[in-house]
Write a protein that holds these residues in place. Structure first.
Motif, PDB file in Angstrom:
ATOM      1  N   GLU A  75    -136.522 -13.747 -39.990  1.00  0.00           N
ATOM      2  CA  GLU A  75    -137.215 -14.867 -39.185  1.00  0.00           C
ATOM      3  C   GLU A  75    -136.818 -16.091 -40.330  1.00  0.00           C
ATOM      4  O   GLU A  75    -136.485 -15.895 -41.518  1.00  0.00           O
ATOM      5  N   ARG A  80    -139.927 -19.587 -38.010  1.00  0.00           N
ATOM      6  CA  ARG A  80    -140.129 -18.072 -37.712  1.00  0.00           C
ATOM      7  C   ARG A  80    -139.412 -17.872 -36.517  1.00  0.00           C
ATOM      8  O   ARG A  80    -139.521 -17.044 -35.726  1.00  0.00           O
ATOM      9  N   ASP A  82    -136.409 -15.804 -34.596  1.00  0.00           N
ATOM     10  CA  ASP A  82    -135.786 -14.763 -34.856  1.00  0.00           C
ATOM     11  C   ASP A  82    -134.212 -14.639 -35.316  1.00  0.00           C
ATOM     12  O   ASP A  82    -133.497 -15.215 -34.496  1.00  0.00           O
ATOM     13  N   THR A  85    -131.193 -13.278 -33.187  1.00  0.00           N
ATOM     14  CA  THR A  85    -130.844 -13.662 -31.918  1.00  0.00           C
ATOM     15  C   THR A  85    -130.004 -15.021 -32.081  1.00  0.00           C
ATOM     16  O   THR A  85    -129.361 -15.445 -30.958  1.00  0.00           O
TER      17      THR A  85
END
Length: 208
Positions: A75, A80, A82, A85
């Motif tokens: 993160e 935060r 992700d 991704t």
């Protein structure tokens, strides 16, 4: 496998290499176990973070050895997001306190938070938490949009530097959520306020 040679051959900054190498030397078995886990995870579809397996292994090994230090491994330290991704090239190594080259000061961030934070210090963000008028003194925020984002970004940094012992940043998150996002967080448990705020910030600034 000559892990030392592999570490030295990476494109990490020298101080990152030193951190990874030191972590490996302190407990080779633990490091290699965490490296295997990281490598297995990076094979999953969409992870796209193979470049950071050594960094992840070092952090995991360090966390298990020193529970006092626990970064968000996948993160962004600020919003935060992700990081698993997004493409690996959009992940940055960031100095929480600018130009302080110690391992505990190194956090990972998305490129958007890293670019916006620049070389501002934690005290710069804390001053905005205390008085939003201080945003006018910022040398980087030149437009009203940049100043507005800086006000909304400030709690993301201050929650780390001020800590839970000074929850003024929680009140600021609640205030901004109501004023700028139209969301009432006043009835949310204090421990959950920041997580709801992270989502609101990302949706507004990064996920249009």
């Amino acid at each position: 496998m000559n892990i030392k040679r592999i570490i030295q051959s990476t494109e990490y900054p020298e101080y990152i290499k030193e951190y990874i190498l030191k972590t490996y030397e302190e407990n080779p078995d633990l490091f290699l176990m965490e490296l295997r886990k990281a490598e297995n995870s990076s094979k999953r579809p969409g992870m796209g973070n193979k470049k950071y397996n050594l960094w992840i292994a070092a952090n995991n090994a360090y966390i298990k050895k020193e529970a006092k230090f626990k970064p968000g491994l996948f993160e962004c330290y600020y919003c935060r997001m992700d990081l698993s991704t997004i493409p690996a090239e959009n992940v940055r190594f960031e100095h929480f306190i600018p130009k302080m080259h110690v391992t505990a000061n190194i956090v990972q961030a998305c490129k958007w938070c890293d670019k916006f934070k620049r070389d501002r210090t934690p005290e710069d963000f804390e001053s905005i938490i205390i008085d939003e008028e201080n945003v006018k003194k910022d040398k980087y925020a030149k437009t009203n949009v940049e100043r507005k984002k800086l006000i909304e970004f400030a709690p993301l940094v201050a929650c780390h530097s001020m800590g839970n012992s000074n929850p003024i940043w929680i009140d600021k998150m609640i205030e901004i959520a109501s004023r700028n996002y139209g969301v009432d967080l006043s009835n949310v448990h204090p421990r959950q306020v920041r997580w709801r705020y992270y989502e609101l910030f990302r949706k507004k600034w990064y996920q249009k």
